[in-house]
Design an enzyme around this catalytic site. Structure first.
Site, PDB file in Angstrom:
ATOM      1  N   ASP A  36      16.587   4.403 -13.986  1.00  0.00           N
ATOM      2  CA  ASP A  36      15.473   2.938 -13.138  1.00  0.00           C
ATOM      3  C   ASP A  36      15.900   2.543 -11.541  1.00  0.00           C
ATOM      4  O   ASP A  36      14.723   2.185 -10.768  1.00  0.00           O
ATOM      5  CB  ASP A  36      15.544   2.346 -13.766  1.00  0.00           C
ATOM      6  N   ASP A 280     -22.749  -2.586  20.602  1.00  0.00           N
ATOM      7  CA  ASP A 280     -21.982  -1.457  20.351  1.00  0.00           C
ATOM      8  C   ASP A 280     -21.618  -1.298  18.776  1.00  0.00           C
ATOM      9  O   ASP A 280     -21.363  -0.128  18.756  1.00  0.00           O
ATOM     10  CB  ASP A 280     -20.601  -0.809  21.282  1.00  0.00           C
ATOM     11  N   GLY A 415     -20.528   5.822  17.192  1.00  0.00           N
ATOM     12  CA  GLY A 415     -22.258   5.621  17.854  1.00  0.00           C
ATOM     13  C   GLY A 415     -22.726   6.345  17.797  1.00  0.00           C
ATOM     14  O   GLY A 415     -23.891   7.434  18.178  1.00  0.00           O
ATOM     15  N   LEU A 416     -22.067   6.709  19.357  1.00  0.00           N
ATOM     16  CA  LEU A 416     -22.874   8.206  20.091  1.00  0.00           C
ATOM     17  C   LEU A 416     -22.101   9.291  19.234  1.00  0.00           C
ATOM     18  O   LEU A 416     -23.278  10.678  19.819  1.00  0.00           O
ATOM     19  CB  LEU A 416     -21.560   8.080  21.163  1.00  0.00           C
TER      20      LEU A 416
HETATM   21  S1  SF4 Z   1       9.388   3.885 -18.277  1.00  0.00           S
HETATM   22 FE1  SF4 Z   1      10.093   1.807 -17.817  1.00  0.00          FE
HETATM   23  S2  SF4 Z   1      12.260   2.348 -18.267  1.00  0.00           S
HETATM   24 FE2  SF4 Z   1      11.253   4.098 -18.162  1.00  0.00          FE
HETATM   25  S3  SF4 Z   1      11.643   5.236 -16.530  1.00  0.00           S
HETATM   26 FE3  SF4 Z   1       9.975   3.919 -16.329  1.00  0.00          FE
HETATM   27  S4  SF4 Z   1      10.451   2.107 -15.246  1.00  0.00           S
HETATM   28 FE4  SF4 Z   1      12.487   3.266 -16.474  1.00  0.00          FE
END
Ligand code: SF4
EC number: 1.3.7.7
Length: 519
Positions: A36, A280, A415-416
């Site tokens: 994570d 313009d 535009g042009l």
């Molecule tokens: S689902 Fe949630 S806990 Fe699992 S890897 Fe993804 S962010 Fe992390």
């Protein structure tokens, strides 16, 4: 289960990290599996932060699940208190750790730490990133400022001070918006008490009740905290976000009303108003624009399109479900169907059906627009690294209006160019299949890989007698219409033919439909 290739928001603990990373003196202990820590990259790479965000992950592994994961969490808390000595500790769990039910708040309480601890409940399977950020900010504001002992009664000087609430780390252009809003407030003679969470400490949060009122810059992040401050300390809130000229004027009027000052909305100096009125910009009138993003930016963009640039809104949507009602009200006001979804495939289908000439959206819509060969500008998170630019580029205030004018008009065919395309349709350089050079250096040869913007003409099946077909000559005639309005011409003609039972569509039908809709 929901099949998702792209998600507009991360899980709620990413929102919590954003708030922790925005502040000084706060450290988040996150009960989370190994891996994570990918979240760090959002800050160090996309936002290009020079330091790691203040988060300690427990990074438990599969083999830890047979042991005591609660003990791993407690050790992490003790380490953080000792090593970082934060002024305040946040504790929470990511999605996987939520399933373990280790209760980070309860565990931290048993440790009797010398650091104040704010526990977070982050329901990862029901809520998303912005909710996580707003919940974290709300919990922090409550924890830090509920002990306020200062004077919060009526006082003319105090009335002219405000807090700026909502800017965060990883927020779309938040860094520069804050500068722009500070400048705006200073011009009005309003003093800023605290900006939070961006750059604030827990001690700063404790001073929030000392201001006369609150400026809610990003409701997705700060609305719950502002509601609590109003309920507890009677602080009013300015809830208009100053994105676009009209919204800036409304913002100034609301600030002046809260601060007890005469309204100075007319003093605003920006260039968008004149640029959009200059000759313009004539060709911008009536261009069909599809808008999608978080609620704050989508609502602001809709207003700028319709009231300031002369565009025609052809779609309005958001992934911010908490603000669905606001989006619906704005969509009704501009007579378009609201789209409340966080499924990017639904958004893509809606873009194809709306046949816009410009898409204003997030990074996802940029991908979709590229595939459909439509011009696009990014107006909201989620965004990639290029939307954390080195240069000053706010969305709010006078300079924000200038930035918006340039950014939105830039991807459009000038535009042009439009004119040349009509005049030299057979030209080797200016022909229909060539898009603007910034969209694709060379027009893709194989169109089968991309989804067509226009409704494809198909041969009718025997059991599909109602499918409309076009004669070859009618198709050739349709191709003479410039491509950026051809989709609309095709759709109008098909509606006209379907209503009258005309099939196949001939050149006459095409011109009859043109005469009909041109009346
Ligand atoms: S689902 Fe949630 S806990 Fe699992 S890897 Fe993804 S962010 Fe992390």
């Amino acid at each position: 289960m929901e099949l998702a290739t792209w998600t507009y928001e991360g899980p709620p603990h990413i929102g919590a990290i954003r708030v922790a990373a925005s502040m000084e003196g706060v450290h988040l202990v996150l009960h989370a599996p190994q891996g994570d820590t990918y979240a760090d990259l959002l800050f160090t790479m996309i936002e290009r932060r020079k330091t790691r965000p203040p988060v300690t992950y427990t990074t438990f592994q599969a083999r830890d699940l047979s042991g005591d994961t609660a003990e791993i969490f407690k050790d992490a808390c003790r380490d953080v208190a000792e090593r970082f000595d934060p002024q305040l500790m946040l504790v929470g769990a990511s999605c996987t750790a939520e399933l373990l039910q280790d209760d980070p708040g309860g565990l931290a309480k048993t440790l009797d730490l010398s650091v104040p601890v704010v526990p977070l409940e982050l329901p990862s399977y029901q809520k998303k990133e912005n909710w996580g950020a707003s919940e974290t900010f709300y919990r922090l504001v409550r924890a830090c400022s509920s002990g306020w002992q200062g004077d919060s009664g009526p006082d003319a000087e105090r009335q002219k001070t405000c807090n700026i609430l909502g800017p965060t780390s990883l927020g779309f252009r938040n860094r520069d918006d804050v500068e722009e809003v500070k400048r705006l407030l200073a011009d009005l003679g309003v003093r800023v008490n605290v900006i939070a969470p961006l750059g604030a400490t827990p001690a700063d949060l404790a001073r929030l009740p000392g201001a006369g009122f609150n400026v809610v810059l990003y409701p997705e992040i700060a609305a719950p905290a502002a509601r609590w401050l109003k309920k507890t300390f009677g602080q009013e809130s300015v809830t208009v976000q100053p994105i676009g000229v009209g919204a800036c004027r409304d913002f100034i009027a609301a600030v002046c009303a809260c601060a007890g000052l005469p309204d100075r909305a007319k003093c605003m100096q920006e260039r968008l108003s004149w640029y959009s009125r200059s000759i313009d910009s004539n060709y911008l009138t009536g261009k069909r624009v599809f808008v999608y993003g978080d609620a704050t930016h989508a609502i602001a963009a809709a207003r700028i399109c319709e009231e300031e640039l002369g565009f025609k809104l052809c779609g309005l949507g958001t992934y911010s479900r908490e603000f669905a009602r606001d989006i619906r009200a704005v969509a009704e006001h501009y007579d378009v169907a609201p789209l409340i979804t966080d499924n990017h495939l639904d958004v893509e289908d809606a873009i194809i059906a709306a046949q816009p000439e410009l898409v204003l959206g997030t990074q996802m819509e940029r991908h979709v627009a590229k595939r459909l060969r439509l011009p696009c500008a990014v107006i909201s998170s989620p965004v990639h690294v290029q939307d954390f630019p080195a240069r000053y580029s706010p969305q709010m205030g006078a300079e924000g209006a200038n930035v918006i004018f340039d950014t939105w008009v830039h991807p459009l065919m000038m535009g042009l160019e439009e004119h040349l395309l009509q005049m030299f349709r057979g030209d080797f350089e200016f022909h229909d299949d060539v898009s603007a050079s910034h969209l694709a250096a060379v027009a893709p040869q194989d169109h089968s890989a991309s989804r067509p913007v226009e409704l494809a003409s198909v041969e009718p099946e025997a059991d599909e007698p109602d499918v409309l077909t076009w004669t070859d000559s009618a198709e050739r005639e349709l191709k003479k219409i410039p491509f950026f309005v051809r989709g609309k011409a095709r759709r109008n003609t098909e509606n006209f033919a379907a209503e009258r039972g005309l099939n196949p569509i001939t050149i006459e039908t095409l011109y009859d439909a043109k005469a009909h809709f041109g009346r």
